[in-house]
Scaffold this motif. Structure first.
Motif, short mmCIF file in Angstrom:
data_model
loop_
_atom_site.label_atom_id
_atom_site.label_comp_id
_atom_site.label_asym_id
_atom_site.label_seq_id
_atom_site.Cartn_x
_atom_site.Cartn_y
_atom_site.Cartn_z
N ALA A 79 0.84 -1.20 0.00
CA ALA A 79 0.00 0.00 0.00
C ALA A 79 0.88 1.25 0.00
CB ALA A 79 -0.93 0.02 1.21
N LEU A 80 0.30 2.32 -0.52
CA LEU A 80 0.93 3.63 -0.53
C LEU A 80 -0.04 4.58 0.15
CD1 LEU A 80 2.99 5.75 -1.38
CD2 LEU A 80 1.96 5.76 -3.67
N ILE A 81 0.39 5.15 1.28
CA ILE A 81 -0.50 6.00 2.08
C ILE A 81 -0.10 7.46 1.90
CG2 ILE A 81 -1.26 6.56 4.42
CD1 ILE A 81 -0.82 3.60 5.11
N ASP A 82 -1.04 8.25 1.39
CA ASP A 82 -0.80 9.67 1.20
C ASP A 82 -2.16 10.34 0.96
OD1 ASP A 82 -0.09 12.28 -0.12
OD2 ASP A 82 1.93 11.46 0.06
N PRO A 83 -2.43 11.45 1.63
CA PRO A 83 -3.71 12.13 1.41
C PRO A 83 -3.87 12.67 0.00
CG PRO A 83 -2.26 13.45 2.83
CD PRO A 83 -1.63 12.10 2.69
N ALA A 84 -2.76 12.89 -0.71
CA ALA A 84 -2.82 13.33 -2.10
C ALA A 84 -2.98 12.11 -2.99
CB ALA A 84 -1.56 14.11 -2.46
N VAL A 85 -4.20 11.60 -3.05
CA VAL A 85 -4.48 10.33 -3.72
C VAL A 85 -4.17 10.40 -5.22
CG1 VAL A 85 -6.31 8.72 -4.34
CG2 VAL A 85 -6.19 9.64 -2.02
N ALA A 91 6.30 -5.31 -8.45
CA ALA A 91 6.32 -4.75 -7.09
C ALA A 91 5.09 -3.91 -6.80
CB ALA A 91 7.58 -3.92 -6.89
N TYR A 92 4.45 -3.37 -7.87
CA TYR A 92 3.39 -2.39 -7.67
C TYR A 92 2.05 -2.78 -8.29
CZ TYR A 92 7.40 0.53 -6.44
OH TYR A 92 8.53 1.02 -5.86
N GLN A 93 1.97 -3.95 -8.92
CA GLN A 93 0.74 -4.27 -9.64
C GLN A 93 -0.46 -4.42 -8.70
OE1 GLN A 93 1.51 -7.83 -11.82
NE2 GLN A 93 1.99 -9.06 -10.02
N ASP A 94 -0.23 -4.77 -7.43
CA ASP A 94 -1.34 -4.92 -6.47
C ASP A 94 -1.33 -3.84 -5.40
OD1 ASP A 94 -2.28 -7.29 -7.71
OD2 ASP A 94 -0.75 -8.46 -6.68
N THR A 95 -0.50 -2.81 -5.57
CA THR A 95 -0.42 -1.74 -4.58
C THR A 95 -1.72 -0.93 -4.56
OG1 THR A 95 1.95 -1.54 -5.01
CG2 THR A 95 0.90 0.26 -3.79
N ARG A 96 -2.23 -0.70 -3.35
CA ARG A 96 -3.44 0.12 -3.20
C ARG A 96 -3.09 1.44 -2.52
NH1 ARG A 96 -7.79 -3.49 -0.23
NH2 ARG A 96 -5.96 -4.13 0.97
N VAL A 97 -3.84 2.48 -2.85
CA VAL A 97 -3.61 3.80 -2.29
C VAL A 97 -4.67 4.10 -1.23
CG1 VAL A 97 -3.56 6.28 -2.79
CG2 VAL A 97 -2.53 4.65 -4.40
N PHE A 98 -4.22 4.63 -0.09
CA PHE A 98 -5.13 5.01 0.99
C PHE A 98 -4.73 6.39 1.51
CE2 PHE A 98 -4.99 0.39 1.05
CZ PHE A 98 -6.35 0.06 1.05
N ASP A 102 -7.34 3.82 7.16
CA ASP A 102 -8.03 3.29 5.97
C ASP A 102 -7.39 1.99 5.52
OD1 ASP A 102 -9.72 5.45 5.98
OD2 ASP A 102 -8.63 6.56 4.44
N PHE A 103 -6.07 1.95 5.56
CA PHE A 103 -5.37 0.72 5.17
C PHE A 103 -5.69 -0.41 6.13
CE2 PHE A 103 -1.33 -1.79 5.75
CZ PHE A 103 -1.50 -2.59 4.63
N ILE A 104 -5.69 -0.13 7.42
CA ILE A 104 -5.97 -1.16 8.43
C ILE A 104 -7.36 -1.76 8.21
CG2 ILE A 104 -6.27 -1.63 10.89
CD1 ILE A 104 -3.38 -1.04 10.02
N GLU A 105 -8.33 -0.89 7.93
CA GLU A 105 -9.70 -1.35 7.74
C GLU A 105 -9.84 -2.26 6.53
OE1 GLU A 105 -12.22 2.04 7.50
OE2 GLU A 105 -11.81 2.70 9.57
N ASN A 106 -8.98 -2.07 5.52
CA ASN A 106 -9.09 -2.83 4.27
C ASN A 106 -7.99 -3.86 4.08
OD1 ASN A 106 -11.35 -1.34 2.52
ND2 ASN A 106 -10.17 0.25 3.59
N MET A 107 -7.13 -4.01 5.07
CA MET A 107 -5.98 -4.90 4.93
C MET A 107 -6.39 -6.36 5.01
SD MET A 107 -2.48 -5.03 7.21
CE MET A 107 -3.24 -5.99 8.53
N GLN A 108 -5.81 -7.16 4.15
CA GLN A 108 -5.98 -8.61 4.18
C GLN A 108 -4.73 -9.23 4.80
OE1 GLN A 108 -6.87 -9.88 0.18
NE2 GLN A 108 -8.42 -8.31 -0.10
N PRO A 109 -4.84 -10.46 5.32
CA PRO A 109 -3.68 -11.08 5.96
C PRO A 109 -2.42 -11.08 5.10
CG PRO A 109 -5.64 -12.36 6.41
CD PRO A 109 -6.06 -11.30 5.44
N LYS A 110 -2.58 -11.26 3.79
CA LYS A 110 -1.41 -11.32 2.90
C LYS A 110 -0.74 -9.95 2.75
CE LYS A 110 -3.95 -10.62 -1.44
NZ LYS A 110 -3.32 -9.32 -1.77
N ASP A 111 -1.42 -8.89 3.22
CA ASP A 111 -0.90 -7.53 3.07
C ASP A 111 -0.05 -7.07 4.25
OD1 ASP A 111 -2.26 -7.23 0.66
OD2 ASP A 111 -4.06 -6.45 1.63
#
Length: 407
Positions: free
Chosen positions: A58-64, A82-89, A94-103
């Motif tokens: 994941a990449l966390i930044d308010p400037a989505v 390295a980035y094909q499954d990266t999600r932005v929060f 927000d990341f914690i709420e949507n995180m899966q075990p593999k993340d």
């Protein structure tokens, strides 16, 4: 901010293997993804250290929008995996709420602006949030560790204690400690059992290239000594030892004084409150607890793009002079019995890669070369440098008030 100038990408080596190495990025700015101004780029070093193993969860930044634009470029390159499954929060929550075990991350890289870290205050307490959700996960934190109010330094020491007590692996981005030239200086001191007598540091920046208005605003950046000169204050401590904070004295040349007028400003300084405008020169002296003497001068004066930076370390019979450490480090060494200096160069040395490489090696307990797998700046040590830079700023401001009252 480190100086922009001409530089080359280094030759790097990565760790082999096929197991995933999950990394969480906090911050999508230049320090994390690079810029035309200089060699900083943590993502690049991680890509070359870990190769196909790297998975940025994941990449966390308010400037989505900016974060997504960066990811698009990464996915359109050889580091797609390295980035094909990266999600932005926008936030860590927000990341914690949507995180899966593999993340679950194996390491967290904190490259958000220093005003948002190093504190226990809500919204500026990213370390505490990480301790809550990811206890024990290794951290890499950019420098300076904070740019908050001076009164919050004690909170930074509390964070340092938590890291120490939980034995969390933590590295701070004082990359100049990792320079081969700096380590050669250390080796010379150790091999000859030298006692340091004095350190003299100078940092002159090319202000014309600094177009970020927050840098010119002490209420945002905390001032050039804390935000930029911190590297050389840290190197001074690295060689001189702990500073007697009560001994710090400093003077400054202010923006409104005749000699402080700058002709090539690329920002509109009138948009900054007069009391928040940065000094043009800060010159400080102090005593180390060992009895040695140190000095540091930060200058906002050069134009163009090249900075001018030097550090001199003196001991009985010895002078070790580090020149141009950001771009092409040169070390001049004068020894007893020789009036002439020996000159050492270090082509293609990349301290940014070294600090990331050592961080990963410590996490993975790489033991092939235990000498290299060492973290040279931990959180508590970085807090001491932060406290030191604040002492310099405060001393210069006290001196300025005395001069004004006398006048």
């Amino acid at each position: 901010m480190s100086p922009p100038s001409c530089w080359k990408w280094p030759r790097t080596e990565h760790i082999g293997g096929v197991d995933r190495f999950n990394v969480l990025f906090i911050g999508a700015g230049n320090i994390m993804f690079g810029s035309p101004e200089g060699p900083w780029n943590h993502s690049f070093r991680l890509e070359h250290k870990l190769g196909l193993r790297l998975k940025v969860v994941a990449l966390i930044d308010p400037a989505v929008e900016r974060a997504n634009a960066i990811l698009e470029k990464k996915r359109d390159s050889f580091v797609l995996s390295a980035y094909q499954d990266t999600r932005v929060f926008k936030t860590l929550d927000d990341f914690i709420e949507n995180m899966q075990p593999k993340d679950k991350p194996r390491a967290i890289i904190i490259g958000s602006p220093p005003m948002f870290r190093g504190s226990l205050q809500p919204g500026r307490d990213i370390e505490s949030q990480i301790f809550k959700h990811f206890p024990g996960i290794p951290l890499f934190v950019e420098k300076p560790i904070a740019t908050g109010a001076k009164g919050e330094i004690k909170e930074a020491y509390t964070i340092a204690k938590t890291i120490r007590d939980t034995r969390t692996i933590c590295s701070i981005g004082y990359m100049l400690r990792y320079l081969k030239a700096v380590q050669m200086m250390k080796q010379i001191i150790q091999d000859n059992n030298l006692t340091i007598m004095s350190t003299i540091a100078r940092y002159a920046c090319a202000y014309e290239a600094i177009a970020k208005i927050d840098w010119w605003d002490k209420s945002k950046s905390a001032g050039p000594v804390i935000e930029q000169g911190t590297h050389f204050c840290d190197l001074s401590r690295y060689f001189g030892g702990e500073v007697d904070m009560s001994s710090v004295q400093a003077h400054s040349l202010e923006w409104h004084e005749n000699a402080g007028q700058l002709s090539k400003l690329t920002i509109d300084e009138s948009k900054i409150l007069p009391e928040n405008r940065i000094p043009r020169v800060t010159s400080a002296t102090w005593k180390y607890e060992s009895g040695a003497v140190g000095s540091f001068t930060h200058v906002v004066a050069l134009q163009g793009t090249n900075y001018s930076c030097e550090l001199e370390v003196y001991a009985d019979g010895y002078l070790l002079k580090l020149v141009n450490p950001y771009v092409q480090p040169v070390l001049h060494v004068r020894k007893p019995g020789d009036d002439f200096e020996q000159t050492h160069t270090f082509p293609e040395d990349d301290p940014f890669f070294s600090e990331i490489s050592n961080f990963i090696d410590v996490i993975e307990d790489i033991e092939e070369d235990p000498e290299s797998a060492t973290i040279l700046s931990n959180y508590e040590d970085a807090v001491k440098t932060y406290e030191f830079t604040w002492a310099i700023r405060e001393a210069s401001e006290r001196s300025r008030k005395v001069q004004t009252s006398v006048a």
